[in-house]
Design a protein around this motif. Structure first.
Motif, PDB file in Angstrom:
ATOM      1  N   GLN A  37       0.828  -1.200   0.000  1.00  0.00           N
ATOM      2  CA  GLN A  37       0.000   0.000   0.000  1.00  0.00           C
ATOM      3  C   GLN A  37       0.868   1.258   0.000  1.00  0.00           C
ATOM      4  OE1 GLN A  37      -2.482  -1.052   3.357  1.00  0.00           O
ATOM      5  NE2 GLN A  37      -4.139  -1.739   2.014  1.00  0.00           N
ATOM      6  N   ALA A  40       2.114   1.717  -3.519  1.00  0.00           N
ATOM      7  CA  ALA A  40       1.059   2.242  -4.388  1.00  0.00           C
ATOM      8  C   ALA A  40       0.919   3.747  -4.213  1.00  0.00           C
ATOM      9  CB  ALA A  40      -0.272   1.545  -4.092  1.00  0.00           C
ATOM     10  N   GLU A  41       1.048   4.231  -2.996  1.00  0.00           N
ATOM     11  CA  GLU A  41       0.980   5.679  -2.752  1.00  0.00           C
ATOM     12  C   GLU A  41       2.141   6.405  -3.425  1.00  0.00           C
ATOM     13  OE1 GLU A  41       0.616   6.312   1.467  1.00  0.00           O
ATOM     14  OE2 GLU A  41      -1.225   5.125   1.550  1.00  0.00           O
ATOM     15  N   THR A  76      -2.401   0.090 -10.643  1.00  0.00           N
ATOM     16  CA  THR A  76      -2.188   0.454  -9.246  1.00  0.00           C
ATOM     17  C   THR A  76      -3.500   0.423  -8.474  1.00  0.00           C
ATOM     18  OG1 THR A  76      -0.298   1.833  -9.876  1.00  0.00           O
ATOM     19  CG2 THR A  76      -1.255   2.232  -7.709  1.00  0.00           C
ATOM     20  N   GLU A  77      -4.558   0.939  -9.086  1.00  0.00           N
ATOM     21  CA  GLU A  77      -5.872   0.893  -8.427  1.00  0.00           C
ATOM     22  C   GLU A  77      -6.339  -0.539  -8.219  1.00  0.00           C
ATOM     23  OE1 GLU A  77      -8.391   3.391 -10.825  1.00  0.00           O
ATOM     24  OE2 GLU A  77      -7.399   5.217 -10.145  1.00  0.00           O
ATOM     25  N   ARG A  80      -4.371  -1.925  -5.346  1.00  0.00           N
ATOM     26  CA  ARG A  80      -4.845  -1.389  -4.064  1.00  0.00           C
ATOM     27  C   ARG A  80      -6.157  -2.068  -3.647  1.00  0.00           C
ATOM     28  NH1 ARG A  80      -3.744   4.971  -3.441  1.00  0.00           N
ATOM     29  NH2 ARG A  80      -3.293   4.385  -1.313  1.00  0.00           N
ATOM     30  N   THR A 144       2.820  -7.422  -4.030  1.00  0.00           N
ATOM     31  CA  THR A 144       1.541  -8.134  -4.167  1.00  0.00           C
ATOM     32  C   THR A 144       1.794  -9.637  -4.280  1.00  0.00           C
ATOM     33  OG1 THR A 144       1.459  -7.772  -6.561  1.00  0.00           O
ATOM     34  CG2 THR A 144       0.265  -6.193  -5.160  1.00  0.00           C
TER      35      THR A 144
END
Length: 149
Positions: A37, A40-41, A76-77, A80, A144
């Motif tokens: 996470q 991803a940010e 990426t979405e 997430r 992931t």
């Protein structure tokens, strides 16, 4: 009688070791999820910076960069969302994380290709930013993968 007691003790130790191993796995998964996470940010920040640079590029390259950014954003979405599912419930999380890995791999390949185009066009700053983005996408894909394992 001594052999039975020894076997029982060994079986008990083995069961305890297996339970301790099972207890540590969720903590590892939670750490992998938190790391992913965070990754991803970081990718989101790079994506926003790249969007600002597109207007200064030749039209064809700008389109390719925009498409690569869109692919990276979507991947990426997806990652997430899969990470949220994995943190909330194991049901379906592995499949969602594997799907996210596929999307991230495709986005990484597209970004790698556009990085080469930007370098060939003399857009060194954009090429460098894309290279950094591609590395972060690959890192997220690894996170992931760890969370899914």
């Amino acid at each position: 009688m001594g052999k039975t007691t020894t076997r029982l003790a060994a079986a008990s130790l083995l069961a305890l070791a297996m339970m301790l191993g099972a207890c540590s796995a969720p903590a590892d998964v939670e750490r992998f999820i938190a790391d992913a996470q965070g990754q991803a940010e970081a990718i989101e920040g790079d994506l926003h910076e790249l969007e600002k640079q597109v207007s200064d590029l030749p039209a064809t390259l700008a389109t390719d960069v925009t498409n690569a950014v869109a692919s990276a954003t979507a991947a990426t979405e997806e990652a997430r969302a899969a990470l949220v599912r994995a943190s909330e419930s194991a049901a379906g999380a592995v499949i969602a994380l594997e799907d996210a890995q596929v999307a991230l791999e495709a986005a990484s390949a597209e970004v790698r290709h556009v990085t080469g185009e930007a370098a060939d066009a003399g857009a060194a700053e954009v090429s460098g930013m894309l290279g950094s983005l591609q590395e972060q996408i690959d890192a997220l894909r690894g996170e992931t993968e760890n969370a899914a394992a």
